[in-house]
Design an enzyme around this catalytic site. Structure first.
Site, PDB file in Angstrom:
ATOM      1  N   GLU A 400      -0.755   6.332  12.892  1.00  0.00           N
ATOM      2  CA  GLU A 400      -1.740   5.448  13.526  1.00  0.00           C
ATOM      3  C   GLU A 400      -2.334   4.493  12.513  1.00  0.00           C
ATOM      4  O   GLU A 400      -2.553   3.308  12.786  1.00  0.00           O
ATOM      5  CB  GLU A 400      -2.866   6.282  14.163  1.00  0.00           C
ATOM      6  CG  GLU A 400      -3.846   5.468  15.004  1.00  0.00           C
ATOM      7  CD  GLU A 400      -5.050   4.934  14.249  1.00  0.00           C
ATOM      8  OE1 GLU A 400      -5.842   4.184  14.847  1.00  0.00           O
ATOM      9  OE2 GLU A 400      -5.216   5.236  13.042  1.00  0.00           O
ATOM     10  N   TYR A 528     -14.998   6.066   4.917  1.00  0.00           N
ATOM     11  CA  TYR A 528     -13.886   5.635   5.764  1.00  0.00           C
ATOM     12  C   TYR A 528     -12.690   5.207   4.907  1.00  0.00           C
ATOM     13  O   TYR A 528     -12.822   4.359   4.025  1.00  0.00           O
ATOM     14  CB  TYR A 528     -14.398   4.482   6.625  1.00  0.00           C
ATOM     15  CG  TYR A 528     -13.429   3.840   7.569  1.00  0.00           C
ATOM     16  CD1 TYR A 528     -12.831   4.564   8.586  1.00  0.00           C
ATOM     17  CD2 TYR A 528     -13.138   2.484   7.451  1.00  0.00           C
ATOM     18  CE1 TYR A 528     -11.954   3.944   9.466  1.00  0.00           C
ATOM     19  CE2 TYR A 528     -12.272   1.861   8.328  1.00  0.00           C
ATOM     20  CZ  TYR A 528     -11.676   2.598   9.329  1.00  0.00           C
ATOM     21  OH  TYR A 528     -10.809   1.977  10.190  1.00  0.00           O
ATOM     22  N   HIS A 529     -11.523   5.827   5.152  1.00  0.00           N
ATOM     23  CA  HIS A 529     -10.269   5.480   4.481  1.00  0.00           C
ATOM     24  C   HIS A 529     -10.342   5.618   2.958  1.00  0.00           C
ATOM     25  O   HIS A 529      -9.708   4.847   2.233  1.00  0.00           O
ATOM     26  CB  HIS A 529      -9.815   4.081   4.871  1.00  0.00           C
ATOM     27  CG  HIS A 529      -9.395   3.977   6.314  1.00  0.00           C
ATOM     28  ND1 HIS A 529      -8.890   2.829   6.878  1.00  0.00           N
ATOM     29  CD2 HIS A 529      -9.392   4.884   7.322  1.00  0.00           C
ATOM     30  CE1 HIS A 529      -8.604   3.041   8.155  1.00  0.00           C
ATOM     31  NE2 HIS A 529      -8.916   4.289   8.446  1.00  0.00           N
ATOM     32  N   SER A 624     -17.254 -32.709  11.568  1.00  0.00           N
ATOM     33  CA  SER A 624     -16.508 -33.859  12.087  1.00  0.00           C
ATOM     34  C   SER A 624     -16.637 -33.926  13.605  1.00  0.00           C
ATOM     35  O   SER A 624     -16.855 -32.920  14.277  1.00  0.00           O
ATOM     36  CB  SER A 624     -15.040 -33.823  11.660  1.00  0.00           C
ATOM     37  OG  SER A 624     -14.646 -32.522  11.367  1.00  0.00           O
ATOM     38  N   HIS A 699      -1.631  -7.187  29.283  1.00  0.00           N
ATOM     39  CA  HIS A 699      -2.809  -7.024  30.143  1.00  0.00           C
ATOM     40  C   HIS A 699      -3.607  -8.319  30.147  1.00  0.00           C
ATOM     41  O   HIS A 699      -3.840  -8.910  29.095  1.00  0.00           O
ATOM     42  CB  HIS A 699      -3.675  -5.867  29.638  1.00  0.00           C
ATOM     43  CG  HIS A 699      -4.460  -5.187  30.719  1.00  0.00           C
ATOM     44  ND1 HIS A 699      -5.515  -5.798  31.358  1.00  0.00           N
ATOM     45  CD2 HIS A 699      -4.339  -3.967  31.286  1.00  0.00           C
ATOM     46  CE1 HIS A 699      -6.010  -4.957  32.272  1.00  0.00           C
ATOM     47  NE2 HIS A 699      -5.302  -3.834  32.251  1.00  0.00           N
TER      48      HIS A 699
HETATM   49 ZN   LIG Z   1      -8.163   7.143  13.177  1.00  0.00          ZN
END
Ligand SMILES: [Zn+2]
Length: 759
Positions: A400, A528-529, A624, A699
């Site tokens: 993931e 996180y990570h 502009s 979608h």
């Molecule tokens: Zn995750």
């Protein structure tokens, strides 16, 4: 935390199957059930909710997060096999499905400042005392951004704030160009992959993304290990694949990455970055930022480092070198099936990923262990004689983190079968202490509100629904009228899905009605990570007692059972229509506001307002002039909406008639056909040729923003062409989306007709 309230004791005395939570304003028997089958269902659900045990969640986490387990690592495969063995041990029919995907890992990473002084970035996260897994350096992936291209560049630095399109508009007015420069952007405001994408569009040659303590470090609270926030050498790994174009294996867009799939050459891939990019800690960023000169950064651009933030360009110059092993790695998805007793060709799919960047106790193991405990609970019910009507498919995804690889390849590989059979997909990812966070298809808004009313919050003595209602009353979003809405509206609104987890292939590509569930809001942090997202951190700062993990297993498991057992699938089109009305209003207002802004700005330019107002000694360039947009005709969208609204009313009447008298009519109606027609409604919201310039996204109501990444754009074809000021395209999209709403109306009408047949 131990809270013993009298209320909880009273609730505990209610018989199993009784509603233990606040029924809320509009609670009735379960939608889609006859009175008799609702009673049976509630008994089974109560049995199910008694099963999840925090002690199990803890021990699964200790096992799954014991070592780094990214795609391609030995422990990733080992975890998949361990999950498979548990599922089989509990008596479930499960297997591993593999795919082979492109997964680059770093060969060389170097960042140095070459002027005005020399500094070499460390690019390493040190182990910390009291956190045993933080020292598993041999198995940890280094800090890097996956799907950055190889590159070796030297150039002046420009600070671009969050690096989103508005930041470049501000730079234009400051007269600062990033052409030939290496940009330094801070994490936040957009998904990380947007930063190198927009930088490259503006001519930058390299991109650094750093974690400013303002976003997830000492500005927010104590840093790790004294507190939960990101320490000075902590860096955020992560994918920079161009997921808004298509997620999944870059070499096999639209098809499963099976052994013999046709693959693109690396040079043909659209979703790699155009410039090299690496993530860095603030310890590595601070000397670079401190050496920059040029204009002082606008106040909103300043972070929390003890320096004056300046924009550049230069005189600080950086040399960035990054190269990767462009290898193919194997994904291990673990998939279990509980066959449906009477409607095996209608599927309820449930998933959570098991791979991590490093140890990943929070992301994703906190969610994966809840799914595992759900699986054990469902297996236990099967042994007691429970038989779901529909097939339940439980999925533990791999890959993931790199770009929704495991779920996307599986969904693409099984696309035909999923399009026929998948009724609902329910996703979860990381889970923490706090409030229920449900988002997804609005055809399921009423359904998930009903489930939430039946789940007890583990720490506050109310249902998770009630707690969320109180939160929304206490902290209304937007205008003050919103404060009353959570009191007066039957259902709490759910947010639309953008991207950032494994639901994307299901909802965006295949048009399967989807939900994403999790608890959070009370256990913030900055790991996180990083290598610090591990058991030591989670058991101190995440959900130390695993009671919200238990609540997630109860919530998602109840939802799966209630969908799998219902006589009539409990979609509802009233909340859906109400939400579409808001989206239509929003895009109409957007067109009007954009027009007025352009007209006003052109007028100011003609008047010479900018030159007169700006500080003459800090010259800013005027914006502009832009061509004033045409008035757009929204009639096709309004007509589509009207058709949808009529159909939704018809369906609601048909469903009410069917549910009358204990739902006797539900037993007569031709339910298999009605359910098949209901499943087709979400598919009717898709178009085969997808969104402008990104056909994978089919979608027409929900998509991740092309320039936000995680953030959702609703009615994306219309909204994004307005935001990008492409008026002709906007007009076309209004027609297309209006037709899609009409199609959905027809699909709903035919479900209503089927349901009314024989009544
Ligand atoms: Zn995750």
């Amino acid at each position: 935390m131990q809270k013993l309230a009298i209320g909880s004791l009273c609730l505990a005395l209610l018989p199993p199957g009784a509603r233990t939570a606040d029924p809320g304003p509009e609670a009735s028997a379960l939608a889609g059930y006859t009175a008799a089958s609702a009673k049976t269902e509630q008994d089974w659900e109560a049995k199910f909710r008694a099963i999840p045990d925090p002690a199990n969640l803890r021990s699964y986490m200790q096992r799954l997060a014991a070592r780094p387990h990214h795609v391609g690592s030995a422990y990733d495969k080992d975890n998949a096999e361990w999950i498979l063995a548990r599922l089989k041990e509990w008596g479930l029919d499960a297997k591993i499905e593999t795919y082979d995907v492109l997964f680059p890992t770093p060969k060389e990473r170097a960042l140095e400042m070459v002027a005005p002084t020399r500094f070499t970035a460390k690019l390493e996260e040190p182990s910390v005392a009291g956190d045993p897994t933080s020292s598993q350096h041999n198995e940890q992936l280094p800090t890097y951004n996956a799907y950055s291209i190889d590159g070796d560049v030297t150039g002046p630095l420009v600070y671009v704030n969050f690096g989103v399109p508005e930041d470049y508009e501000a730079l234009d007015r400051m007269g600062v160009s990033v052409k030939g420069a290496i940009v330094i952007a801070r994490y936040g405001a957009s998904w990380r992959g947007i930063k190198p994408k927009v930088a490259a569009e503006h001519g930058a040659i390299g991109c650094l993304i750093y974690s400013d303590p303002h976003e997830d470090g000492y500005f927010r609270g104590l840093d790790y290990p004294a507190g939960p926030f990101r320490p000075k050498d902590g860096a955020q790994r992560g994918s920079v694949m161009d997921m808004p174009t298509y997620p999944g294996d870059p070499l096999t867009p639209g098809v499963g990455a099976t052994k013999d799939a046709r693959r693109l050459a690396l040079s043909e891939v659209q979703t790699l970055t155009k410039i090299p990019v690496i993530p860095i800690s603030y310890a590595d960023a601070q000397p670079l930022l401190a050496a920059m000169e040029g204009r002082v950064a606008p106040e909103a651009w300043r972070g929390s480092l003890p320096i004056t933030y300046r924009v550049g360009p230069g005189p600080a110059r950086a040399h960035l070198k990054a190269s990767f092993n462009w290898d193919t790695k194997t994904l291990y998805n673990v998939v279990a099936r509980i066959p449906g007793a009477t409607d095996p060709d209608e599927w309820i799919v449930r998933g959570n990923h098991h791979d991590a960047w490093v140890n990943g106790a929070q992301d994703p193991v906190s969610g994966a262990v809840a799914l595992l405990e759900e699986a054990r609970g469902l297996a236990g019910l099967l042994r007691q004689g429970w038989r779901p009507k529909r097939t339940i498919v439980l999925c533990f995804w791999d890959g993931e983190e790199e770009g929704l690889l495991g779920s996307t390849e599986w969904a693409e590989d099984h696309a035909r079968e999923l399009q026929q059979k998948a009724a609902v997909y329910i996703n979860s990812d990381n889970n923490d202490r706090g409030y229920l966070n449900a988002s997804g298809s609005h055809t399921l808004e009423k359904f998930i509100n009903g489930v939430a009313r039946d789940i007890q919050d583990p720490e506050a003595q109310v249902s998770v629904w009630k707690r969320l209602q109180f939160l929304r009353i206490a902290n209304p979003q937007g205008n003050p009228a919103d404060r009353q809405e959570p009191r007066n509206r039957a259902d709490l609104r759910i947010a639309a899905l953008g991207s950032g987890s494994d639901y994307s292939a299901f909802i965006d590509h295949l048009g399967v009605a989807s939900l994403n569930l999790g608890f959070g809001g009370e256990s913030e942090g900055g790991i996180y990570h990083s290598i610090y997202d591990d058991v030591a951190w989670y058991t101190k700062y995440g959900d130390p007692d695993f009671v919200y993990g238990k609540a997630l297993a109860q919530t998602a498991g109840t939802a799966v059972m209630r969908l799998a057992d219902a006589e009539l699938l409990p979609y509802d089109f009233g909340d859906f229509t109400d939400t579409i009305r808001r989206y239509v209003n929003e895009v109409e207002k957007l067109a009007q506001d954009t027009r007025e802004q352009i007209v006003e700005q052109n007028r100011r330019i003609d008047e010479g307002l900018f030159a007169a107002v700006d500080n003459p000694r800090e010259k800013m360039l005027p914006p502009s002039k832009e061509q004033a947009p045409p008035f757009l005709n929204f009639a096709p969208l309004e007509n589509g909406f009207a058709a949808l609204q009529r159909a939704a009313e018809q369906y609601s009447q048909a469903a009410t008639r069917a549910a009358a008298g204990g739902g006797a009519a539900l037993a007569n109606a031709s339910l298999r056909d009605a359910n098949a027609k209901l499943i087709a409604v979400e598919r009717a919201l898709t178009l085969k040729d997808g969104l402008p310039n990104r056909p994978w996204y089919q979608h027409q109501i929900y998509a991740p923003g092309f320039y936000t990444g995680y953030g959702v754009k609703t009615l994306p074809g219309v909204r994004e062409s307005l935001e990008q000021k492409q008026w002709k395209l906007a007009e076309e999209q209004i027609g297309r989306v209006g037709k899609v709403l009409e199609n959905a109306g027809e699909a709903i009408q035919s479900a209503a007709a089927e349901l009314s047949r024989g009544n």
